[in-house]
Each structure stands twice: as structure tokens, then as C-alpha cells.
Design an enzyme around this catalytic site. Structure first.
Site, PDB file in Angstrom:
ATOM      1  N   GLY A 161     -53.045  -1.384 -82.765  1.00 55.33           N
ATOM      2  CA  GLY A 161     -52.094  -0.623 -83.583  1.00 55.33           C
ATOM      3  C   GLY A 161     -52.636   0.742 -83.990  1.00 55.33           C
ATOM      4  O   GLY A 161     -51.857   1.646 -84.311  1.00 55.33           O
TER       5      GLY A 161
ATOM      6  N   GLU B 282     -55.155  -6.093 -77.191  1.00 62.68           N
ATOM      7  CA  GLU B 282     -54.310  -7.217 -77.619  1.00 62.68           C
ATOM      8  C   GLU B 282     -54.407  -8.435 -76.709  1.00 62.68           C
ATOM      9  O   GLU B 282     -54.310  -9.568 -77.181  1.00 62.68           O
ATOM     10  CB  GLU B 282     -52.840  -6.767 -77.726  1.00 62.68           C
ATOM     11  CG  GLU B 282     -52.542  -5.871 -78.919  1.00 62.68           C
ATOM     12  CD  GLU B 282     -52.784  -4.397 -78.661  1.00 62.68           C
ATOM     13  OE1 GLU B 282     -53.384  -4.047 -77.617  1.00 62.68           O
ATOM     14  OE2 GLU B 282     -52.376  -3.580 -79.502  1.00 62.68           O
TER      15      GLU B 282
ATOM     16  N   GLU C 239     -51.897   2.876 -81.103  1.00 57.94           N
ATOM     17  CA  GLU C 239     -50.430   3.060 -81.123  1.00 57.94           C
ATOM     18  C   GLU C 239     -50.008   4.058 -82.205  1.00 57.94           C
ATOM     19  O   GLU C 239     -49.100   4.862 -82.000  1.00 57.94           O
ATOM     20  CB  GLU C 239     -49.750   1.703 -81.338  1.00 57.94           C
ATOM     21  CG  GLU C 239     -49.919   0.779 -80.131  1.00 57.94           C
ATOM     22  CD  GLU C 239     -49.343  -0.604 -80.376  1.00 57.94           C
ATOM     23  OE1 GLU C 239     -49.877  -1.320 -81.250  1.00 57.94           O
ATOM     24  OE2 GLU C 239     -48.360  -0.971 -79.717  1.00 57.94           O
TER      25      GLU C 239
ATOM     26  N   ALA D 207     -53.845  -3.688 -85.970  1.00 62.53           N
ATOM     27  CA  ALA D 207     -53.130  -4.426 -87.010  1.00 62.53           C
ATOM     28  C   ALA D 207     -54.142  -5.365 -87.658  1.00 62.53           C
ATOM     29  O   ALA D 207     -55.162  -5.714 -87.043  1.00 62.53           O
ATOM     30  CB  ALA D 207     -51.988  -5.222 -86.389  1.00 62.53           C
TER      31      ALA D 207
HETATM   32  N1  COA Z   1     -58.049  -6.749 -88.513  1.00 61.46           N
HETATM   33  C1  COA Z   1     -58.682  -7.261 -89.580  1.00 61.46           C
HETATM   34  N2  COA Z   1     -59.970  -7.031 -89.850  1.00 61.46           N
HETATM   35  C2  COA Z   1     -60.658  -6.256 -88.995  1.00 61.46           C
HETATM   36  C3  COA Z   1     -60.066  -5.701 -87.861  1.00 61.46           C
HETATM   37  C4  COA Z   1     -58.696  -5.974 -87.627  1.00 61.46           C
HETATM   38  N3  COA Z   1     -58.044  -5.460 -86.592  1.00 61.46           N
HETATM   39  N4  COA Z   1     -61.014  -4.992 -87.183  1.00 61.46           N
HETATM   40  C5  COA Z   1     -62.136  -5.101 -87.899  1.00 61.46           C
HETATM   41  N5  COA Z   1     -61.933  -5.855 -88.987  1.00 61.46           N
HETATM   42  C6  COA Z   1     -62.908  -6.226 -90.035  1.00 61.46           C
HETATM   43  C7  COA Z   1     -63.891  -7.286 -89.529  1.00 61.46           C
HETATM   44  O1  COA Z   1     -63.334  -8.564 -89.628  1.00 61.46           O
HETATM   45  C8  COA Z   1     -65.041  -7.050 -90.467  1.00 61.46           C
HETATM   46  O2  COA Z   1     -64.764  -7.679 -91.706  1.00 61.46           O
HETATM   47  P1  COA Z   1     -65.927  -8.492 -92.509  1.00 61.46           P
HETATM   48  O3  COA Z   1     -66.974  -7.450 -92.806  1.00 61.46           O
HETATM   49  O4  COA Z   1     -65.207  -8.998 -93.711  1.00 61.46           O
HETATM   50  O5  COA Z   1     -66.411  -9.541 -91.558  1.00 61.46           O
HETATM   51  C9  COA Z   1     -65.040  -5.561 -90.690  1.00 61.46           C
HETATM   52  O6  COA Z   1     -63.725  -5.115 -90.353  1.00 61.46           O
HETATM   53  C10 COA Z   1     -66.030  -4.812 -89.803  1.00 61.46           C
HETATM   54  O7  COA Z   1     -65.795  -5.183 -88.465  1.00 61.46           O
HETATM   55  P2  COA Z   1     -66.930  -5.746 -87.460  1.00 61.46           P
HETATM   56  O8  COA Z   1     -66.246  -6.525 -86.406  1.00 61.46           O
HETATM   57  O9  COA Z   1     -68.003  -6.429 -88.256  1.00 61.46           O
HETATM   58  O10 COA Z   1     -67.513  -4.372 -86.908  1.00 61.46           O
HETATM   59  P3  COA Z   1     -68.199  -4.143 -85.479  1.00 61.46           P
HETATM   60  O11 COA Z   1     -68.747  -2.773 -85.543  1.00 61.46           O
HETATM   61  O12 COA Z   1     -69.102  -5.259 -85.148  1.00 61.46           O
HETATM   62  O13 COA Z   1     -66.979  -4.184 -84.435  1.00 61.46           O
HETATM   63  C11 COA Z   1     -64.757  -3.644 -83.619  1.00 61.46           C
HETATM   64  C12 COA Z   1     -65.948  -3.210 -84.499  1.00 61.46           C
HETATM   65  C13 COA Z   1     -63.630  -2.629 -83.858  1.00 61.46           C
HETATM   66  C14 COA Z   1     -65.178  -3.615 -82.146  1.00 61.46           C
HETATM   67  C15 COA Z   1     -64.313  -5.063 -84.000  1.00 61.46           C
HETATM   68  O14 COA Z   1     -64.151  -5.102 -85.416  1.00 61.46           O
HETATM   69  C16 COA Z   1     -63.011  -5.486 -83.388  1.00 61.46           C
HETATM   70  O15 COA Z   1     -62.987  -5.843 -82.228  1.00 61.46           O
HETATM   71  N6  COA Z   1     -61.905  -5.465 -84.149  1.00 61.46           N
HETATM   72  C17 COA Z   1     -60.628  -5.936 -83.692  1.00 61.46           C
HETATM   73  C18 COA Z   1     -59.966  -4.928 -82.812  1.00 61.46           C
HETATM   74  C19 COA Z   1     -58.643  -5.441 -82.289  1.00 61.46           C
HETATM   75  O16 COA Z   1     -58.576  -6.421 -81.589  1.00 61.46           O
HETATM   76  N7  COA Z   1     -57.557  -4.744 -82.663  1.00 61.46           N
HETATM   77  C20 COA Z   1     -56.242  -5.060 -82.207  1.00 61.46           C
HETATM   78  C21 COA Z   1     -55.562  -5.979 -83.144  1.00 61.46           C
HETATM   79  S1  COA Z   1     -53.955  -6.377 -82.555  1.00 61.46           S
END
Ligand code: COA
Length: 261
Positions: free
Chosen positions: A112, A135, A115, A67
Site C-alpha cells: 500500500g 502482497e 500504491e 497496509a
Molecule cells: N504492517 C504492520 N506492521 C508492520 C508492517 C506492516 N505492513 N511492516 C512493518 N511492520 C512493523 C513490524 O511488525 C515491526 O513491529 P514490531 O517492532 O512491533 O515487531 C516494525 O514494523 C519494524 O519492522 P521489522 O520487520 O522489524 O523491520 P525490518 O527492517 O526487519 O524489515 C520490512 C522491514 C519492511 C522488510 C518488513 O517489516 C516487512 O516485510 N514488512 C511488511 C511489508 C509488506 O508485506 N507490506 C505489504 C502489506 S499488504
């Protein structure tokens, strides 16, 4: 079908491919995207030109990274419940769709995103796919049906470990534990395999296909007697033209021509 801000769609050989198109945000599901998915799936239910659906994320890096966390600010108990219920409703629509829906997982399927993949009827993943329910890192739990569907798919012990540790697992590990059906090398293969599965299903009797989905979903509905659902569905199939055609074609040693009625 109308154009959407966060989704691309294309129809080829009766198969609708929906691309979640927020690559800059790793295709995170904001409320608007969720609403758009709802509208497309609603359309699919009654669209005679569509026999199956593939859902994929734009780019090589991510299917859906969860999400959209930027929309979490200010969420409280009341809005949080709505957030969860709205997402659950959309994912139930996918799960209950009478046409097969395949998640083509290219990269991150987190929160999500995992999911969403689990709400689809089958999952095909590329070698670089990563699955997880992170989460608890954010002080929340999966809210789009993940606690239920992950447990159904991989069993209680594995589901609890994934949700409690927030560990990410590889495509191969997801395959080993039954979370994905197939692992392929790259995006091209991913679409080819997903299309291949749907093309096989396309040759089958559409009513029977929808009823298999219904009956399998009944397994997880405590209010429904799945055996009764199966008997009802079997009976309805026996009253269909496709049943007459399917059996006649077998006896006449020819391919059946199904009409979905
Ligand atoms: N919601 C909003 N934005 C998200 C996102 C999410 N779930 N996941 C990634 N993004 C965005 C980042 O904020 C970043 O934006 P920016 O370039 O404006 O800073 C962009 O996507 C790229 O992500 P980044 O974190 O820089 O890539 P990475 O390769 O270093 O890491 C992940 C990838 C997937 C490991 C990391 O983005 C992450 O942990 N995301 C969240 C996952 C999560 O917790 N999901 C469950 C949500 S309930």
C-alpha cells in the site's frame, strides 16, 4: 486544519506537508490512518491557502511499509472487498486532486506504500528508498489500485515481474523504469526537491494546472474520451481571467499575476 492521531501536517509557502507518523510500525497504513489521509485530502480540494501537497513518512527508514498487516486477521471476502474499495477511493481522491501531490519517498514504499506513492502525481525518492508489491507473499494481491497504476507507470512486463516475484527494487532501478521522477541523497534533499517542483508549479495558472491533471488522468479512464476532455478543458481555460492575464503579461514582458479564475 484539525490535528490527527497518525498524521502531522505543516503549511509553508502554500505547500502542505503531510507526514505519516507511525514510525514504530514503519508508517504502515491502518484503517484510521487511511481515513485521516482522506479527510486531509478532502480539505485540500477546497483550501485556497494550499497550492500543493507533499506526502512523506516519519523517520529515515520508511515511507509506508504497506497496509497494516495486524488488521488483516479475520478479513474475509466481504470485508476484503470493502477494504480494497475504501483504499481505492482514498487513492483516487489523491490522483484526482486538482492540486499537485508529490510522494517524497524516504525508505520502504511497499504494498500500500508503493500504491500510495503511485496515486500521487509525482514521486521523488532518497537513495535508500525501496519499492515493491510483496502482497503475493501474504496470499493476496495489491488492492489499492496497484495492479492498474504500476502497469500504467512501468508497463505490463515489469509490473508483472514486480507483483509476481514480490522483489524489492532500489530507488535507482525505480528511476530507470520510470516509477520515480528524481532520486536524491537524503531526507533534506528530498524535501528540498519536492518543494522546488511545487514552487515552480505555484507560479503557473492554477486552473490550467488542475486541468492538466484532469486530462492526464483521463488517459486511464476507459469511459472518458481524453481528447474531448482536453478540448473541453482548453475551452474553459480560454474563458478564464488567467488566460487574459497570462497572454497580456507575455506581450507586456512582465510576470503574470494569476488568480485561479
Ligand atoms: N504492517 C504492520 N506492521 C508492520 C508492517 C506492516 N505492513 N511492516 C512493518 N511492520 C512493523 C513490524 O511488525 C515491526 O513491529 P514490531 O517492532 O512491533 O515487531 C516494525 O514494523 C519494524 O519492522 P521489522 O520487520 O522489524 O523491520 P525490518 O527492517 O526487519 O524489515 C520490512 C522491514 C519492511 C522488510 C518488513 O517489516 C516487512 O516485510 N514488512 C511488511 C511489508 C509488506 O508485506 N507490506 C505489504 C502489506 S499488504
Amino acid at each position: 486544519m484539525e490535528e490527527y492521531k497518525n498524521l502531522l501536517h505543516s503549511l509553508s509557502d502554500d505547500i502542505l506537508t503531510i507526514t505519516i507518523n507511525r514510525e514504530k510500525n514503519l508508517n504502515a497504513l491502518n484503517v484510521e490512518t487511511l481515513q485521516e489521509i482522506k479527510e486531509v485530502i478532502q480539505y485540500v480540494y477546497d483550501a485556497p491557502e494550499i497550492m500543493g501537497v507533499i506526502i512523506i513518512g516519519a523517520g529515515e527508514k520508511s515511507f509506508v511499509a504497506g497496509a497494516d498487516i495486524s488488521e488483516f486477521t479475520g478479513v474475509n471476502e466481504v470485508t476484503g472487498r470493502k477494504f480494497s474499495e475504501d483504499g481505492q477511493e482514498v487513492f483516487q481522491m489523491i490522483e484526482n486532486c486538482n492540486k499537485p501531490v508529490i510522494a517524497a519517498v524516504n525508505g520502504f514504499a511497499l504494498g500500500g506504500g508503493c500504491e500510495l506513492a503511485m496515486a500521487c502525481h509525482m514521486r521523488v525518492a532518497t537513495e535508500n528508498a525501496k519499492f515493491g508489491q510483496p502482497e503475493v507473499n501474504l496470499g493476496i494481491i495489491p488492492g489499492y489500485g496497484g495492479t492498474q497504476r504500476l502497469t500504467q507507470l512501468v508497463g505490463k512486463g515489469r509490473a508483472l515481474e514486480l507483483m509476481l516475484t514480490a522483489d524489492m527494487i532500489s530507488a535507482q532501478e525505480a528511476y530507470r523504469i520510470g516509477l520515480v521522477n528524481h532520486v536524491v541523497s537524503d531526507r533534506e534533499e528530498l524535501l528540498a526537491k519536492s518543494n522546488e517542483i511545487l514552487s515552480k508549479i505555484k507560479a503557473k495558472a492554477p486552473l490550467a494546472v488542475g486541468m492538466v491533471i484532469d486530462c492526464v488522468n483521463a488517459v486511464n479512464n476507459p469511459e472518458e474520451n481524453g481528447y474531448q476532455t482536453e478540448a473541453n478543458s482548453f475551452s474553459r481555460c480560454c474563458g478564464s481571467d488567467d488566460f487574459t492575464e497570462g497572454t497580456a503579461a507575455f506581450l507586456e514582458k512582465r510576470q503574470p499575476i494569476f488568480k485561479g479564475e
